[in-house]
Scaffold this active site. Structure first.
Site, PDB file in Angstrom:
ATOM      1  N   GLY A  46       0.834  -1.186   0.000  1.00 46.98           N
ATOM      2  CA  GLY A  46       0.000   0.000   0.000  1.00 46.98           C
ATOM      3  C   GLY A  46       0.868   1.235   0.000  1.00 46.98           C
ATOM      4  N   GLN A  51       2.825   9.942   1.979  1.00 44.55           N
ATOM      5  CA  GLN A  51       4.182   9.386   2.104  1.00 44.55           C
ATOM      6  C   GLN A  51       5.136   9.907   1.034  1.00 44.55           C
ATOM      7  OE1 GLN A  51       2.424   5.235   2.476  1.00 44.55           O
ATOM      8  NE2 GLN A  51       4.312   4.989   3.649  1.00 44.55           N
ATOM      9  N   CYS A  91       5.964  -0.406   7.675  1.00 42.69           N
ATOM     10  CA  CYS A  91       5.615   0.800   6.923  1.00 42.69           C
ATOM     11  C   CYS A  91       6.829   1.259   6.135  1.00 42.69           C
ATOM     12  CB  CYS A  91       5.175   1.901   7.882  1.00 42.69           C
ATOM     13  SG  CYS A  91       4.698   3.431   7.053  1.00 42.69           S
ATOM     14  N   LEU A  92       6.614   1.619   4.886  1.00 38.74           N
ATOM     15  CA  LEU A  92       7.721   2.101   4.049  1.00 38.74           C
ATOM     16  C   LEU A  92       8.317   3.390   4.612  1.00 38.74           C
ATOM     17  CD1 LEU A  92       6.080   1.413   0.575  1.00 38.74           C
ATOM     18  CD2 LEU A  92       7.987   0.149   1.608  1.00 38.74           C
ATOM     19  N   HIS A 133      -4.412   1.285   7.570  1.00 36.21           N
ATOM     20  CA  HIS A 133      -3.044   1.819   7.713  1.00 36.21           C
ATOM     21  C   HIS A 133      -2.858   3.014   6.772  1.00 36.21           C
ATOM     22  CE1 HIS A 133       1.511   1.068   7.983  1.00 36.21           C
ATOM     23  NE2 HIS A 133       1.404   1.853   6.927  1.00 36.21           N
ATOM     24  N   GLU A 134      -3.307   2.874   5.520  1.00 40.29           N
ATOM     25  CA  GLU A 134      -3.153   3.970   4.534  1.00 40.29           C
ATOM     26  C   GLU A 134      -4.038   5.161   4.887  1.00 40.29           C
ATOM     27  OE1 GLU A 134      -0.661   3.477   2.958  1.00 40.29           O
ATOM     28  OE2 GLU A 134      -0.590   1.301   2.982  1.00 40.29           O
ATOM     29  N   HIS A 137      -2.400   7.347   7.353  1.00 41.02           N
ATOM     30  CA  HIS A 137      -1.393   8.239   6.757  1.00 41.02           C
ATOM     31  C   HIS A 137      -2.038   9.548   6.288  1.00 41.02           C
ATOM     32  CE1 HIS A 137       2.364   6.029   6.678  1.00 41.02           C
ATOM     33  NE2 HIS A 137       1.820   4.970   6.093  1.00 41.02           N
TER      34      HIS A 137
HETATM   35  O1  GNR Z   1       4.126  -2.637   2.558  1.00 41.07           O
HETATM   36  C1  GNR Z   1       3.488  -2.508   3.608  1.00 41.07           C
HETATM   37  N1  GNR Z   1       3.220  -3.595   4.349  1.00 41.07           N
HETATM   38  C2  GNR Z   1       2.335  -3.587   5.420  1.00 41.07           C
HETATM   39  C3  GNR Z   1       2.331  -4.693   6.251  1.00 41.07           C
HETATM   40  C4  GNR Z   1       1.459  -4.751   7.322  1.00 41.07           C
HETATM   41  C5  GNR Z   1       0.573  -3.732   7.537  1.00 41.07           C
HETATM   42  C6  GNR Z   1       0.579  -2.617   6.742  1.00 41.07           C
HETATM   43  C7  GNR Z   1       1.440  -2.550   5.673  1.00 41.07           C
HETATM   44  S1  GNR Z   1       1.417  -1.151   4.630  1.00 41.07           S
HETATM   45  C8  GNR Z   1       3.077  -1.171   4.058  1.00 41.07           C
HETATM   46  C9  GNR Z   1       3.290  -0.094   3.024  1.00 41.07           C
HETATM   47  C10 GNR Z   1       3.077   1.254   3.668  1.00 41.07           C
HETATM   48  O2  GNR Z   1       3.827   1.757   4.448  1.00 41.07           O
HETATM   49  N2  GNR Z   1       1.963   1.864   3.381  1.00 41.07           N
HETATM   50  O3  GNR Z   1       1.680   3.023   3.987  1.00 41.07           O
HETATM   51 NI    NI Z   2       2.751   3.052   5.858  1.00 41.51          NI
END
Ligand code: GNR
Ligand code: NI
Length: 176
Positions: A46, A51, A91-92, A133-134, A137
């Site tokens: 995601g 980001q 999270c990236l 999660h997104e 952000h």
């Molecule tokens: O790549 C991602 N893996 C992930 C694993 C578990 C829960 C959420 C994520 S999202 C993350 C990519 C990211 O940071 N998206 O904002």
């Molecule tokens: Ni993230």
């Protein structure tokens, strides 16, 4: 299309609340293409526009094995949420760190697609987790905000130090 640089914690720009998209125009569709390209290259499941320092309510996800089930959500809203589930998230924008976060198990989301049409999506499992999660952000929230102050403080220090003074392991050529 372009791969965009990803902001990393504790960059204060990650705390910006994204503004709703008013018209789904060519600029938004370029942003969506760039988000997909950046997410697939990372690689991640995601990516939120926040980001890549674009503070508009746009996110992309693809939780499929084959990486061919990409979904884009513009101005997403949770219509319904039920149950709870815990997953070890990453999270990236917080590279190399993973921890358990509790979220709703099933969600119903309403959003616009890049053409500006409304649609609804019901999600569960990793897709539901990733969308939540997104969406965080877009409100300037990171998964580490759910952890204790102590854990977050240690992590912040570690990432800042790593950026000032990368270790020998980090210096190796990524393709080797
Ligand atoms: O790549 C991602 N893996 C992930 C694993 C578990 C829960 C959420 C994520 S999202 C993350 C990519 C990211 O940071 N998206 O904002
Ligand atoms: Ni993230």
């Amino acid at each position: 299309m372009a791969r965009l640089p990803i902001l990393e914690y504790p960059d204060p720009r990650l705390r910006t609340k994204a503004a709703p998209v008013v018209v789904c125009d060519a600029a938004i569709r370029t942003l969506v293409a760039d988000l997909f390209e950046t997410m697939y290259a990372a690689p991640g499941i995601g990516l939120a526009a926040s980001q890549v320092d674009v503070h508009r309510r746009v996110l992309v996800v693809d939780v499929s094995e084959e990486r061919n089930q990409g979904v884009c959500l513009i101005n997403p809203e949770i219509m319904h949420a039920e149950g709870t589930t815990t997953y070890e998230e990453g999270c990236l924008s917080v590279p190399g760190f993973y921890d358990e976060v509790e979220r709703a198990e099933k969600i119903k989301v309403r959003a616009l697609n890049p053409e500006g049409d409304n649609f609804e999506l019901e999600a569960e499992g990793i897709l539901a987790i990733c969308i939540q999660h997104e969406m965080d952000h877009l409100d300037g929230k990171l998964f580490v905000d759910y952890l204790s102050e102590l854990k977050r403080g240690r992590l912040r220090k570690r990432l800042l130090k790593q950026r000032r003074q990368p270790s020998v392991e980090d210096a190796r050529v990524p393709s080797l």
